[in-house]
Design an enzyme around this catalytic site. Sequence first.
Site, PDB file in Angstrom:
ATOM      1  N   ALA A  42       0.882  -1.203  -0.101  1.00 52.63           N
ATOM      2  CA  ALA A  42       0.007  -0.130  -0.043  1.00 52.63           C
ATOM      3  C   ALA A  42       0.741   1.212   0.030  1.00 52.63           C
ATOM      4  O   ALA A  42       0.533   2.245  -0.620  1.00 52.63           O
ATOM      5  CB  ALA A  42      -0.804   0.044   1.069  1.00 52.63           C
ATOM      6  N   SER A  90       2.598  -5.532 -16.767  1.00 50.11           N
ATOM      7  CA  SER A  90       2.121  -5.224 -15.361  1.00 50.11           C
ATOM      8  C   SER A  90       0.653  -4.818 -15.647  1.00 50.11           C
ATOM      9  O   SER A  90      -0.028  -4.591 -16.716  1.00 50.11           O
ATOM     10  CB  SER A  90       2.683  -4.093 -14.733  1.00 50.11           C
ATOM     11  OG  SER A  90       2.251  -3.697 -13.309  1.00 50.11           O
ATOM     12  N   GLU A 121     -11.697 -11.753 -12.159  1.00 50.97           N
ATOM     13  CA  GLU A 121     -10.801 -12.741 -11.750  1.00 50.97           C
ATOM     14  C   GLU A 121     -10.273 -12.371 -10.306  1.00 50.97           C
ATOM     15  O   GLU A 121     -10.151 -11.287 -10.401  1.00 50.97           O
ATOM     16  CB  GLU A 121      -9.529 -13.026 -12.515  1.00 50.97           C
ATOM     17  CG  GLU A 121      -9.980 -13.607 -14.298  1.00 50.97           C
ATOM     18  CD  GLU A 121      -8.845 -13.708 -14.974  1.00 50.97           C
ATOM     19  OE1 GLU A 121      -7.717 -13.430 -14.676  1.00 50.97           O
ATOM     20  OE2 GLU A 121      -9.003 -13.944 -16.223  1.00 50.97           O
ATOM     21  N   LYS A 123      -7.464 -11.536  -7.928  1.00 52.15           N
ATOM     22  CA  LYS A 123      -6.202 -11.063  -8.031  1.00 52.15           C
ATOM     23  C   LYS A 123      -5.138 -11.745  -7.121  1.00 52.15           C
ATOM     24  O   LYS A 123      -5.150 -11.344  -5.729  1.00 52.15           O
ATOM     25  CB  LYS A 123      -5.765  -9.638  -7.796  1.00 52.15           C
ATOM     26  CG  LYS A 123      -4.444  -9.307  -8.135  1.00 52.15           C
ATOM     27  CD  LYS A 123      -4.302  -7.468  -8.145  1.00 52.15           C
ATOM     28  CE  LYS A 123      -3.168  -7.002  -8.417  1.00 52.15           C
ATOM     29  NZ  LYS A 123      -1.847  -7.580  -8.050  1.00 52.15           N
ATOM     30  N   CYS A 453      -2.488  -3.918  43.913  1.00 48.25           N
ATOM     31  CA  CYS A 453      -2.247  -2.865  42.607  1.00 48.25           C
ATOM     32  C   CYS A 453      -3.297  -2.116  42.438  1.00 48.25           C
ATOM     33  O   CYS A 453      -4.385  -2.746  41.892  1.00 48.25           O
ATOM     34  CB  CYS A 453      -1.443  -3.676  41.715  1.00 48.25           C
ATOM     35  SG  CYS A 453      -1.603  -2.942  40.122  1.00 48.25           S
TER      36      CYS A 453
HETATM   37  S1  IVH Z   1      -3.345 -10.615 -15.652  1.00 46.70           S
HETATM   38  C1  IVH Z   1      -1.549  -8.353 -19.021  1.00 46.70           C
HETATM   39  N1  IVH Z   1      -4.585 -11.996 -13.875  1.00 46.70           N
HETATM   40  O1  IVH Z   1      -1.208  -9.049 -10.583  1.00 46.70           O
HETATM   41  C2  IVH Z   1      -2.302  -9.133 -17.953  1.00 46.70           C
HETATM   42  N2  IVH Z   1      -2.651 -10.737 -13.252  1.00 46.70           N
HETATM   43  O2  IVH Z   1      -0.704  -6.222 -10.711  1.00 46.70           O
HETATM   44  C3  IVH Z   1      -1.201  -9.489 -17.002  1.00 46.70           C
HETATM   45  N3  IVH Z   1      -2.127 -11.016 -10.625  1.00 46.70           N
HETATM   46  O3  IVH Z   1       1.769  -9.136 -12.686  1.00 46.70           O
HETATM   47  C4  IVH Z   1      -1.713 -10.154 -15.559  1.00 46.70           C
HETATM   48  N4  IVH Z   1      -3.724 -12.397 -10.368  1.00 46.70           N
HETATM   49  O4  IVH Z   1       1.399 -10.809 -10.937  1.00 46.70           O
HETATM   50  C5  IVH Z   1      -3.374 -11.278 -13.995  1.00 46.70           C
HETATM   51  N5  IVH Z   1      -6.044 -13.056 -12.351  1.00 46.70           N
HETATM   52  C6  IVH Z   1      -4.793 -12.302 -12.604  1.00 46.70           C
HETATM   53  C7  IVH Z   1      -3.776 -11.936 -11.521  1.00 46.70           C
HETATM   54  C8  IVH Z   1      -2.692 -11.273 -11.913  1.00 46.70           C
HETATM   55  C9  IVH Z   1      -2.660 -11.676  -9.627  1.00 46.70           C
HETATM   56  C10 IVH Z   1      -0.835 -10.436 -10.684  1.00 46.70           C
HETATM   57  C11 IVH Z   1       0.260 -10.572 -11.762  1.00 46.70           C
HETATM   58  C12 IVH Z   1       0.252  -9.327 -12.285  1.00 46.70           C
HETATM   59  C13 IVH Z   1      -0.088  -8.471 -11.261  1.00 46.70           C
HETATM   60  C14 IVH Z   1      -0.446  -6.996 -11.644  1.00 46.70           C
END
Ligand code: IVH
Length: 694
Positions: A42, A90, A121, A123, A453
Amino acid sequence: MPKRPAADDSATIARRIAELRETINHHRRLYHTLAEPEIADAEYDELIRELEDLERAHPAEAAADSPTQLIGGEISEAFAPVEHRVPMTSLDNAMDRTELDAWGERVLKGLGDVEVHYCCELKIDGLAVSLRYENGRLVQAATRGDGRIGEDVTANVATIAVVPKVLKSTKNVTVPEVLEVRGEVYLPIDAFERLKAAKEAENAERVAAGRKPEPVPVNPRNAGAGSLRQKDSTVTAGRGLAFWAYQVGEVVGGPEFASHHDTLAFLSALGFPVNPSIRVVASLAEVGDYCDEWQSKRHQIPYEIDGVVVKVDDLAQREALGFTARAPRWAIAFKFPPEERTTLLRDIQVSIGRTGRATPFAVLEPVFVGGSTVGMATLHNEDQVRLKDVRPGDTVVVRKAGDVIPEVVGPVLSLRPEGLAAWKFPTTCPCPIGSTLARNEGESDTRCVEPNCPHQRDQRIIYFASRGAMDIEGLGERTVFQLSDAGLVADPGDIYSLTIEQLLTLEGFGRLSAEKLLAAIEGSKSRPLPKILTALGVKHLGPSAAEALASAFGNLDGVMAASIDDLATVDGVGEVIAQSITSWFAVPDNREFVEKLRRAGVDFGNVEVSRLPQVLVGKAIVVTGTLDGFDRDGAEKAIKDRGGKSPGSVSKKTFAVVIGREPGASKVSKAEELGVPMIDEETFRRVLETGELD
Ligand code: IVH
């Protein structure tokens, strides 16, 4: 870290931009290259945000090598470099719904307001890797690195059980010539807990042998990164890493996919783990719902997630949207509020409980984490402080996950000021009389040895008045401290002699609030016996044992007069509690306290106690129809007085059904069906005496 510049002074801004770039580059290296971050994600995101804002507002300061333009970190020399044929980009972040909606608007605008489906999805909080398969064989696994060049971690990834090593064609899928699968390697929470427990046990031995403890992994992500980047792959193999696939890189000789979810279905059919929570939705409102849903469910799954990744599902639409310098326009990472932050440990202080236990706690520079501002966190006991090796003046990682109480995870050692002294447990109590704190051999707790105490006394009053005990509304911590500081109360019995005049001398008390408090105190005199027993604060005597004692003895005098054996034979009490109760009543001060309560008019109980032989313990007898010698309540009471139960319906566990005149038809037929004995009133009388049917 200096504050943001307040005015638009271009030299100050240029300096701040340079400073941010340097700080960010330092943390990028620690995170990506060394897998040893010093600040929480963060904080890192905040730095990036500030730099992005400044660069946007001052385009003349933009630079191609600014960390806002880069992906990932530098490459460490420990692993061979691997060039990604398709770059591993990224993602841009959305910190809240407004930012998520703004992304949605940009997507719609970019596509000309057509219909868009979004693939939502989880993360996964792990490490991105790219797995390369040639003719169905895993030939290479690489980390993301700087997005263009990653590190070769093939040997380590090959130890992950769920990663397929060989792909096989089936009647539904044909293995492409070349297939790059991208996804997240992560350490499941239970594997992390095991690793942490093992490290802590090692440290306990180290400390016992007079050596320094070693750093313990702070979270599954860091532990996962460390596990993946081991030089010895047998170490990786023992860690229990796992993997979710979520994207493809280079594909040669594979099917033409129309949508992202088709791609994922293909990966799943080839045997890759694809997360089951993935959902395709048709509106941004539903994307928002998915984010809300997973933000509240994030702790119900056995691995850590730090947000939701939203991707445009249609691959042609993705193509049309394209990329910025850093990330795709067709995807966004919606970040959950952080559950981990770093902050300054200002001090370690000790609080004294009602039994004298001295608990160290961290006084922190307040930090917003896990949805609230945290300024204090318990450190449990002396050994915990030593094992965690946290020292006043350290920068520490603070974690608050879900409903769990805030925790100081550990220090950031690289930020420890030189010569920072280890904390020593104080030997005097923080109370005004400065009594002695001591730790007995073989015990983990340090205690204040003086029962008088003032801090212990205050805590006893707070406990006495608390909800589970006498439940006195308005007599919370603040008021107890006020009363105690004014010298108006020294033990819980004193609250019953408080007067309105005394209360009116206290700050914040008016006539109405004083009367309300006195009424609440008066009301507490008629609390049921189990509450009074709990309120005494006898060690080990909790609410359920108090209930059992109340039913067995009926009043407080009965409990006081009982021998250890009498007490210990009560169901739910046992030796330890019995011993603790008799020792407590043996202390003259405690007996005097009880008498003070009696004199104040506290009701010591009138729970009716049966002295009849308990021949029906564990037996249920149902009564139906009218009996001559008992009315309905009388029959039930006769059963209960002998330890039995009298439920309203027949089951296969029923001992007998007493059939009176005009019995209930359903009860009779149920008893017949289940073969439960049916008895008349005369037999019932015999059963009450003997507990047997004949
Ligand atoms: S897609 C071009 N899907 O989050 C798309 N990334 O902040 C590439 N990550 O580098 C990434 N869960 O390490 C994608 N369901 C998910 C993910 C995911 C975790 C991570 C991954 C990426 C980072 C980006």
